[in-house]
Design a protein around this motif. Structure first.
Motif, PDB file in Angstrom:
ATOM      1  N   HIS A 164       0.826  -1.205   0.000  1.00 19.42           N
ATOM      2  CA  HIS A 164       0.000   0.000   0.000  1.00 19.42           C
ATOM      3  C   HIS A 164       0.866   1.263   0.000  1.00 19.42           C
ATOM      4  N   LEU A 165       1.885   1.272   0.824  1.00 19.51           N
ATOM      5  CA  LEU A 165       2.762   2.437   0.938  1.00 19.51           C
ATOM      6  C   LEU A 165       3.523   2.690  -0.358  1.00 19.51           C
ATOM      7  N   VAL A 166       4.140   1.642  -0.896  1.00 23.97           N
ATOM      8  CA  VAL A 166       4.904   1.804  -2.134  1.00 23.97           C
ATOM      9  C   VAL A 166       3.978   2.190  -3.276  1.00 23.97           C
TER      10      VAL A 166
ATOM     11  N   LEU B  10       2.820   5.728  -6.533  1.00 19.02           N
ATOM     12  CA  LEU B  10       2.485   5.377  -7.912  1.00 19.02           C
ATOM     13  C   LEU B  10       3.536   4.482  -8.562  1.00 19.02           C
ATOM     14  N   SER B  11       4.245   3.704  -7.730  1.00 21.80           N
ATOM     15  CA  SER B  11       5.052   2.615  -8.281  1.00 21.80           C
ATOM     16  C   SER B  11       4.104   1.588  -8.888  1.00 21.80           C
TER      17      SER B  11
ATOM     18  N   ALA C 113      -8.190   3.264  -7.996  1.00 22.80           N
ATOM     19  CA  ALA C 113      -9.538   3.660  -8.407  1.00 22.80           C
ATOM     20  C   ALA C 113     -10.085   4.764  -7.517  1.00 22.80           C
ATOM     21  N   LEU C 114      -9.761   4.723  -6.232  1.00 26.98           N
ATOM     22  CA  LEU C 114     -10.275   5.710  -5.284  1.00 26.98           C
ATOM     23  C   LEU C 114      -9.344   6.909  -5.128  1.00 26.98           C
ATOM     24  N   GLY C 115      -8.249   6.907  -5.858  1.00 31.30           N
ATOM     25  CA  GLY C 115      -7.355   8.061  -5.861  1.00 31.30           C
ATOM     26  C   GLY C 115      -6.641   8.296  -4.544  1.00 31.30           C
ATOM     27  N   PHE C 116      -6.302   7.236  -3.823  1.00 29.21           N
ATOM     28  CA  PHE C 116      -5.600   7.418  -2.556  1.00 29.21           C
ATOM     29  C   PHE C 116      -4.287   8.153  -2.786  1.00 29.21           C
ATOM     30  N   PRO C 117      -3.956   9.119  -1.925  1.00 30.50           N
ATOM     31  CA  PRO C 117      -2.782   9.949  -2.140  1.00 30.50           C
ATOM     32  C   PRO C 117      -1.497   9.310  -1.617  1.00 30.50           C
TER      33      PRO C 117
END
Length: 483
Positions: free
Chosen positions: A289-291, A295-296, A458-462
């Motif tokens: 999730h972090l990586v 946007l890797s 899809a949800l655009g998590f930053p």
């Protein structure tokens, strides 16, 4: 009872979960309406806009609500108990165990499609469909996934060459991580991002990469196994008429398992289903999730997750448990077909604890009951290998260890977790190479973390960027005097 009637029955059933304050809350999968299309991407394309709208409205109405508090102990204690990220695919309840999109492991075993010809364990393809959509798939939908993965399974030649040239003393998990990293030459997401694709389409390319990677992982994992333990013998072709686990079993060298009722393939189906996800805070899921928040591409995200999974406090624990079980039997002088009394086993456990050691495979950072993943593996063993000597030792420990840990008074959870059982099952069917066990864990974990990765895009998590502090800064924050 049919799957549809089961779903109808469940639609009115409330699931129990606890919010950050410990208050019981009502939770149901938000996407439980059945979709008839067999194309997984089409189903997602229909679901994603609805979920985007639902979450946008929720954030607008409740974005400033306080959901918990953070203590100094939490900051120093590995962030245990902090509610700090959204993870859609699974939730771990301390009392209920893991739920995949709201469904417990026994419910998944009941509802998810099985392999044709009398299979009793759920197909991982069905679990992946559930994780991505929140819907229990039909047989036709699962068959579509099986064929889709078979069509995407071929490995690029440079990855095969790299695997063939690794030294035999390189750990299988290191080989898996390196191979997955090298596979990112195939990344649709990386290419699309370089070409300037808009954010609204990120999920589509994350989906394509995830499907490709999951399809290829059994080939990578089988190649590692054959190179290390079977003198580099060929892994064989993918059969598009077989499910993902059956093809994996064949490539590992268990093609003749059919003569034994396909039990190893059935074990793989169970193993790859129950190890797939364990909510978002565990090391491998959180790492992915972090990586991914940077946007890797999914290949790099999963390679990072594999490196976390390789730690002895995470996925490597299953091989450590089996080594401990073998040492226990040796120290107690237990031969094949022999057993020791519960009293003698109890003394051994007490001596282990009093020497400062732990009983591996018991306890869990979150769970406060027997891990349902342990329970379903125990049920598999009771059915297929009830007289296996190592399984009998595991069963005896289940009788003895919890009472000893409770009497000692230090364990928050005296019950066994998933690692206490999985190695024994693999060993029974001839997979004795314990260093390899975590590779199987990794193949399974891809289902969960990659399903979540698609939804994160899809949800655009930053970009994830929590605030850190020095000890002096933390002391000043709470009004303590620095020394």
């Amino acid at each position: 009872m049919s799957i549809l009637s089961n779903l109808s029955r469940r639609a009115s059933k409330l699931l129990k979960s606890k919010n950050a304050t410990g208050v019981l809350a009502v939770a149901r999968p938000s996407m439980s309406t059945t979709t008839t299309s067999t194309n997984l991407k089409e189903v997602l394309a229909e679901l994603i806009p609805k979920e985007q709208t639902r979450i946008k409205k929720f954030k607008q109405q409740h974005g400033n609500k306080v959901i918990g508090q953070i203590t100094v102990d939490m900051v120093y204690g590995g962030m245990r108990g902090m509610t700090g990220l959204v993870y859609e695919t699974s939730v771990l309840d301390p009392d209920e165990g893991i739920r995949f999109r709201g469904y417990s492991i026994p419910e998944c075993q009941e509802l998810l499609p099985k392999a044709p010809g009398g299979g009793r364990e759920p197909l991982p393809e069905g679990l992946f469909w559930l994780l991505l959509t929140g819907q229990v798939p039909t047989r036709e939908q699962v068959d579509w996934v099986s064929k889709e993965w078979a069509s995407r399974a071929a490995l690029p030649s440079h990855v095969v060459t790299m695997l063939d040239n690794f030294p035999t003393n390189l750990h299988p998990m290191s080989q898996l991580s390196a191979a997955v990293t090298a596979l990112n030459t195939e990344s649709s997401f990386a290419r699309a991002y370089a070409e300037g694709v808009g954010k609204a389409k990120y999920w589509e390319f994350a989906y394509e990469d995830s499907m490709d990677l999951i399809a290829k992982l059994p080939c990578v994992a089988a190649k590692i196994y054959r190179n290390l333990y079977r003198e580099g013998s060929c892994i064989g072709p993918i059969d598009p008429g077989l499910d993902w686990s059956r093809n994996f079993s064949n490539m590992l060298g268990y093609a003749d398992d059919a003569d034994n009722g396909g039990q190893f393939a059935e074990l793989l189906r169970l193993y790859l289903t129950i190890h797939c996800d364990h909510e978002g805070g565990n090391v491998s899921a959180h790492t992915s999730h972090l990586v991914g928040s940077a946007l890797s591409d999914p290949y790099l995200c999963f390679a990072a997750a594999v490196n976390g999974l390789a730690g002895p406090l995470h996925g490597l624990a299953n091989q450590e448990v089996l080594a401990w079980l073998e040492a226990l039997r040796t120290e107690l002088g237990v031969g094949e077909g022999e057993e020791v009394s519960d009293e003698r086993m109890r003394d051994y456990i007490w001596n282990t604890l009093q020497s400062g050691r732990v009983v591996p495979g018991y306890g869990h950072a979150v769970l406060r009951k027997t891990d349902p993943r342990y329970t379903c593996q125990r049920e598999f063993a009771l059915k297929h290998l009830p007289d296996d000597p190592m399984f009998r030792t595991v069963s005896q420990l289940y009788r003895v260890v919890p009472d000893v840990l409770l009497e000692q008074g230090k364990a928050k959870n005296p019950w066994p977790n998933v690692d206490a059982h999985s190695g024994v099952l693999l060993r029974h069917y001839g997979m004795t190479e314990t260093n390899y066990y975590t590779v199987l864990f990794g193949v399974s974990r891809a289902l969960g973390v990659l399903a979540q990765l698609v939804w994160s895009r899809a949800l655009g998590f930053p970009l994830e960027r929590p605030k850190s502090m020095s000890t002096d800064g933390l002391m000043a924050l709470v009004g303590a005097k620095p020394r």
